[in-house]
Enzyme design. Structure first.
Site, PDB file in Angstrom:
ATOM      1  N   LEU A   1       0.468  -1.201   0.083  1.00 51.40           N
ATOM      2  CA  LEU A   1      -0.282  -0.303   0.063  1.00 51.40           C
ATOM      3  C   LEU A   1       0.476   1.176  -0.510  1.00 51.40           C
ATOM      4  O   LEU A   1       1.861   1.254   0.266  1.00 51.40           O
ATOM      5  CB  LEU A   1      -0.842  -0.698   1.055  1.00 51.40           C
ATOM      6  CG  LEU A   1      -1.949  -0.740   1.485  1.00 51.40           C
ATOM      7  CD1 LEU A   1      -2.342  -0.791   2.752  1.00 51.40           C
ATOM      8  CD2 LEU A   1      -3.066  -1.159  -0.345  1.00 51.40           C
ATOM      9  N   ASP A   2       0.741   1.979  -0.975  1.00 46.62           N
ATOM     10  CA  ASP A   2       1.121   3.761  -0.732  1.00 46.62           C
ATOM     11  C   ASP A   2       0.754   3.589   1.005  1.00 46.62           C
ATOM     12  O   ASP A   2       0.482   3.965   1.545  1.00 46.62           O
ATOM     13  CB  ASP A   2       0.687   4.679  -1.394  1.00 46.62           C
ATOM     14  CG  ASP A   2       0.383   4.074  -2.848  1.00 46.62           C
ATOM     15  OD1 ASP A   2       0.995   3.168  -3.776  1.00 46.62           O
ATOM     16  OD2 ASP A   2      -0.268   4.622  -3.540  1.00 46.62           O
ATOM     17  N   GLN A   3       2.058   4.755   0.921  1.00 48.49           N
ATOM     18  CA  GLN A   3       2.989   5.257   2.528  1.00 48.49           C
ATOM     19  C   GLN A   3       1.884   5.762   3.101  1.00 48.49           C
ATOM     20  O   GLN A   3       0.822   5.086   4.206  1.00 48.49           O
ATOM     21  CB  GLN A   3       4.102   6.106   2.480  1.00 48.49           C
ATOM     22  CG  GLN A   3       4.022   6.461   3.851  1.00 48.49           C
ATOM     23  CD  GLN A   3       5.508   7.590   3.694  1.00 48.49           C
ATOM     24  OE1 GLN A   3       6.235   7.519   3.026  1.00 48.49           O
ATOM     25  NE2 GLN A   3       5.699   8.082   5.108  1.00 48.49           N
TER      26      GLN A   3
ATOM     27  N   ARG B   1      -6.265   6.770  -7.215  1.00 51.02           N
ATOM     28  CA  ARG B   1      -5.734   7.842  -7.440  1.00 51.02           C
ATOM     29  C   ARG B   1      -6.312   9.076  -8.339  1.00 51.02           C
ATOM     30  O   ARG B   1      -6.723   9.531  -8.581  1.00 51.02           O
ATOM     31  CB  ARG B   1      -4.322   8.350  -6.561  1.00 51.02           C
ATOM     32  CG  ARG B   1      -4.756   7.512  -5.035  1.00 51.02           C
ATOM     33  CD  ARG B   1      -3.259   7.607  -4.614  1.00 51.02           C
ATOM     34  NE  ARG B   1      -2.712   8.709  -4.228  1.00 51.02           N
ATOM     35  CZ  ARG B   1      -0.789   9.039  -3.455  1.00 51.02           C
ATOM     36  NH1 ARG B   1      -0.071   7.302  -3.585  1.00 51.02           N
ATOM     37  NH2 ARG B   1      -0.841  10.069  -3.302  1.00 51.02           N
TER      38      ARG B   1
ATOM     39  N   VAL C   1      -1.536   5.715   3.105  1.00 55.37           N
ATOM     40  CA  VAL C   1      -2.953   4.592   2.398  1.00 55.37           C
ATOM     41  C   VAL C   1      -3.012   3.889   3.612  1.00 55.37           C
ATOM     42  O   VAL C   1      -2.031   3.462   4.342  1.00 55.37           O
ATOM     43  CB  VAL C   1      -3.022   4.153   1.626  1.00 55.37           C
ATOM     44  CG1 VAL C   1      -4.218   3.295   0.841  1.00 55.37           C
ATOM     45  CG2 VAL C   1      -2.560   4.897  -0.105  1.00 55.37           C
TER      46      VAL C   1
END
Length: 225
Positions: free
Chosen positions: A66-68, A168, A70
């Site tokens: 997961l993106d930081q 996004r 998120v």
């Protein structure tokens, strides 16, 4: 999961001999990078090492990221067998991932988004391209709007593909960016409002369908719905 000092608390959703499923807090890296900041993979390895008094290096398979900024469900494999079997499910698109997001603007009640995405690895940014080109990838998701207020909407999202920054970028492209998204959006009064809500898979040894659910944070803007 107990932590000390400035390390974040990592809620455990499920654990057995093969899987460790946690609710990743927003702002925590999925895996280590050049910054040296705490990352979820190493925090979970340290948890296993202490809980089971394991000597030496601890095996823990990173199956997805997961993106930081998120938050939400992340599944780790505690054995190489589990890592191999779940990775195969991911490649075969048998794993299902659902997200919640707060969007700026007024999205349709429901819909399907399909775009071709091209990632610039040097800038770590993904853009929509009008037609397929070298290194671009098809991206698809479906969504349903489940809540609204005067300037935002809460949507439930099912990913058909798993591209970098996909949710996004795709919602920004239709004019309803994720709230708090400093890279693709237009607001920065909160962290990005994107949460990995559900993760569905077949257990690697039991062969049973399992679904892991992480509730969205009880903070702004989530608490406006």
């Amino acid at each position: 999961m107990e932590t000390t000092g400035t390390q974040p608390d990592i809620p455990i959703l499920f654990e057995d001999n093969h899987l460790l499923v946690v609710n990743k807090p927003a702002g925590v890296l999925s895996q280590e990078d050049h910054t040296g900041r705490p990352d979820l993979l190493n925090l979970c390895k340290e948890y296993i090492k202490k809980k089971y008094d394991k000597p030496g290096n601890v095996f823990l398979g990173l199956l997805h990221r997961l993106d930081q900024p998120v938050s939400g469900v992340m599944v780790f494999a505690k054995t190489s067998k589990a890592a191999s079997r779940i990775s195969e499910q991911i490649r075969a698109r048998k794993v299902k991932k659902s997200y919640l997001a707060v969007l700026d603007g007024d999205p349709p009640p429901n819909g399907v988004l399909e775009h071709h995405l091209l990632k610039d690895k040097k800038k770590n940014i993904t853009q929509v391209v009008s037609s397929p080109r070298k290194n671009s990838k098809a991206a698809k998701l479906s969504f349903q709007t489940v809540g609204r207020n005067e300037r935002m909407a809460l949507v439930s999202i099912n990913l058909e593909t798993g591209r970098a920054h996909q949710i996004r970028v795709q919602f920004a492209e239709i004019g309803t960016p994720v709230h708090g998204d400093r890279k693709y959006g237009r607001t920065s009064d909160s962290d990005i409002a994107l949460h990995a809500h559900k993760f569905r898979l077949e257990h690697p040894t039991l062969k049973e369908k399992q679904e892991f659910v992480a509730s969205a944070p009880d903070t702004f803007p989530w608490n406006r719905f």
